[in-house]
Write an enzyme that holds these catalytic residues in place. Sequence first.
Site, mmCIF file in Angstrom:
data_model
loop_
_atom_site.group_PDB
_atom_site.id
_atom_site.type_symbol
_atom_site.label_atom_id
_atom_site.label_comp_id
_atom_site.label_asym_id
_atom_site.label_seq_id
_atom_site.Cartn_x
_atom_site.Cartn_y
_atom_site.Cartn_z
ATOM 1 N N ASP A 183 0.857 -1.188 0.000
ATOM 2 C CA ASP A 183 0.000 0.000 0.000
ATOM 3 C C ASP A 183 0.892 1.237 0.000
ATOM 4 O OD1 ASP A 183 -2.301 1.503 0.060
ATOM 5 O OD2 ASP A 183 -2.637 1.284 2.215
ATOM 6 N N GLU A 196 -6.279 4.890 -8.874
ATOM 7 C CA GLU A 196 -7.561 5.407 -8.403
ATOM 8 C C GLU A 196 -8.139 6.499 -9.299
ATOM 9 O OE1 GLU A 196 -9.631 6.453 -4.132
ATOM 10 O OE2 GLU A 196 -7.709 5.446 -4.300
ATOM 11 N N LYS A 234 -9.476 1.817 -9.233
ATOM 12 C CA LYS A 234 -10.008 2.023 -7.887
ATOM 13 C C LYS A 234 -11.123 3.066 -7.912
ATOM 14 C CE LYS A 234 -7.462 2.016 -4.067
ATOM 15 N NZ LYS A 234 -6.367 2.355 -3.111
ATOM 16 N N THR A 260 -12.873 0.812 -3.130
ATOM 17 C CA THR A 260 -12.176 1.258 -1.932
ATOM 18 C C THR A 260 -13.092 2.079 -1.035
ATOM 19 O OG1 THR A 260 -10.131 2.351 -1.199
ATOM 20 C CG2 THR A 260 -11.283 3.352 -3.058
ATOM 21 N N PHE A 271 -11.773 -1.082 4.853
ATOM 22 C CA PHE A 271 -10.778 -0.316 5.609
ATOM 23 C C PHE A 271 -10.820 -0.677 7.095
ATOM 24 C CE2 PHE A 271 -9.447 3.650 3.022
ATOM 25 C CZ PHE A 271 -9.228 2.867 1.906
#
Length: 318
Positions: free
Chosen positions: A17, A96, A132, A156, A178
């Site tokens: 990440d 993303e 994303k 996400t 998350f």
Amino acid sequence: MANTLEQFKSITTIVADTGDIEAIKRYQPQDATTNPSLILKAAQIPDYKHLITNAIEWAKTQSDDLAQQVEDAGDKLAVNIGLEILKIVPGRISTEVDARLSFDKAGSIEKAHKLIKLYEEAGIDKSRILIKLASTWEGICAAKELEKEGINCNLTLLFCFAQARACAEAGVYLISPFVGRILDWYKKDTGKEYSAEEDPGVVSVTNIYNYYKRHDYKTVVMGASFRNTGEIIELAGCDRLTIGPALLEEMANSNTQVVQKLKPTTDIQAPGAPLTEAEFRWEFNQDPMAVEKLAEGIRNFAVDQGKLEEMLKAELEA
């Protein structure tokens, strides 16, 4: 005995990440994920200056309009960083879509097509890319259409079961629930400290994983946003986990024994009817943590996207 990270890799696919290429080289993950905040951080690393220069020069060839040049340079920079990462990881990179498009289905699809085109022009097949998108209703609907086109998506900013269920029903390739941000909310709300086993983020991901396996959904569960290695250890066996460099280093320097906690079931059951938009919005609204953390996450990513664009604008005007 193998260190904790090596033990973990034998149970769960590790994803980095970060946009820091050196960190990715160090820990050799299968895949990597980025977001606007990580791209902004990576853009400030001196070794990546040539990636920014390339993005600026390319943007100038696409338009004479400064605002369009800024947008194009941001997209190109995200792809340039992704291209560097793909030289190292054997699997995929997640790139993303602009967080400001989180409630714009058509805009999200258009941006996804643009990012895929940039990768393909650089010789990278879409099979190595995950687009994303925020787990809003609009983001999930955009992903549903993109998946039908063969463009795989990573949903996400996922905080609750309603989001996870809708993603699976839409045929999304992968979700990123998350963990740490859920814990943050509950600690602030209750004033309580949680053990790894009781961690609300760990419990949430465990429930989603078990639901997916029980109903034979193929959507990959990739826990994200970790605050400590205890959360990670409790999710051993999850399909994938995306972990930042600091926690990867902590695991590499540890000899804690890893025991698989999450396992698929053989008791497969047929799922019920898919959530309607009204049902999704109501169930999501009933979870104050999810409402607050999704909105906060979108705002923060948008702020960092804005900071990146200010930096790129200064370069374009120089």
